[in-house]
Design a protein around this motif. Structure first.
Motif, PDB file in Angstrom:
ATOM      1  N   UNK A 164       0.843  -1.207   0.000  1.00  0.00           N
ATOM      2  CA  UNK A 164       0.000   0.000   0.000  1.00  0.00           C
ATOM      3  C   UNK A 164       0.874   1.253   0.000  1.00  0.00           C
ATOM      4  N   UNK A 165       1.926   1.260   0.794  1.00  0.00           N
ATOM      5  CA  UNK A 165       2.836   2.399   0.840  1.00  0.00           C
ATOM      6  C   UNK A 165       3.504   2.613  -0.516  1.00  0.00           C
ATOM      7  N   UNK A 166       3.938   1.543  -1.148  1.00  0.00           N
ATOM      8  CA  UNK A 166       4.563   1.651  -2.472  1.00  0.00           C
ATOM      9  C   UNK A 166       3.580   2.205  -3.502  1.00  0.00           C
ATOM     10  N   UNK A 167       2.323   1.784  -3.436  1.00  0.00           N
ATOM     11  CA  UNK A 167       1.308   2.291  -4.365  1.00  0.00           C
ATOM     12  C   UNK A 167       1.079   3.788  -4.147  1.00  0.00           C
ATOM     13  N   UNK A 168       1.008   4.221  -2.897  1.00  0.00           N
ATOM     14  CA  UNK A 168       0.825   5.647  -2.599  1.00  0.00           C
ATOM     15  C   UNK A 168       2.030   6.452  -3.084  1.00  0.00           C
TER      16      UNK A 168
END
Length: 182
Positions: A164-168
């Motif tokens: 999720x952090x990488x996507x953001x």
């Protein structure tokens, strides 16, 4: 009565912001706006939604104005007494990531309205469209990237939080191609 209902909502729940359908009219919105002076909560009025059929209602002419600008005008009037230290009204507007023209118009016509951009997961939405919601300093807007971030764990068998952090971060990098934050 509506005022008591809204007062109880603000007393019982702790939240930073509330998205409210502006098409209720001023008597449906004003009780929420009146609560802002006693809270740290901000209010966002739905102006232009990202769904495909939104233009059927929200892009109609009401006299000489588009319906979503009538809603924005109401938000501007109600928000004039709620300008925060940052210079933006605590009554903001929700605009569509699918409509660059709408976001451009909202930013130019309502410079003190903070814009919440929604619908990045809809067809036709992109970071360039979202960039039009920001002012010349790269301020005055926030972009919701909920679907891409929340579903990132499904594409990564490992750590869902890291995915999720990488996507953001990918979205932020893409948006930074169009918005310079000063």
């Amino acid at each position: 009565n509506a005022e008591l209902l809204v007062e109880n909502l603000f007393a019982r729940w702790d939240f930073d912001g509330l998205v409210l359908g502006s098409y209720l009219g001023s008597d449906g919105v004003k009780p929420f706006a009146d609560q802002l002076k006693d809270t740290e909560t901000d209010l966002f009025l739905t102006l232009r939604t990202p769904n495909r059929s939104a233009p059927q209602m929200q892009d109609l002419l009401a006299g000489t104005r588009l319906v979503y600008t009538v809603a924005a005008d109401m938000g501007k009037r109600l928000g004039e007494n709620h300008i925060a230290r940052c210079g933006y009204s605590r009554i903001g507007g929700l605009g569509a990531a699918t409509s660059a023209e709408c976001l451009q118009m909202l930013r130019s016509k309502y410079p003190q309205m903070f814009l919440l951009v929604d619908g990045l997961d809809y067809s036709g939405a992109n970071a360039k469209n979202c960039s039009y919601a920001f002012d010349k300093l790269g301020h005055g807007a926030a972009v919701c990237v909920e679907a891409g971030v929340l579903s990132a764990w499904q594409e990564d068998e490992g750590d869902g939080v890291s995915a999720a952090l990488a996507a953001a971060q990918r979205f932020q990098k893409n948006l930074n191609r169009y918005v310079d934050i000063l």
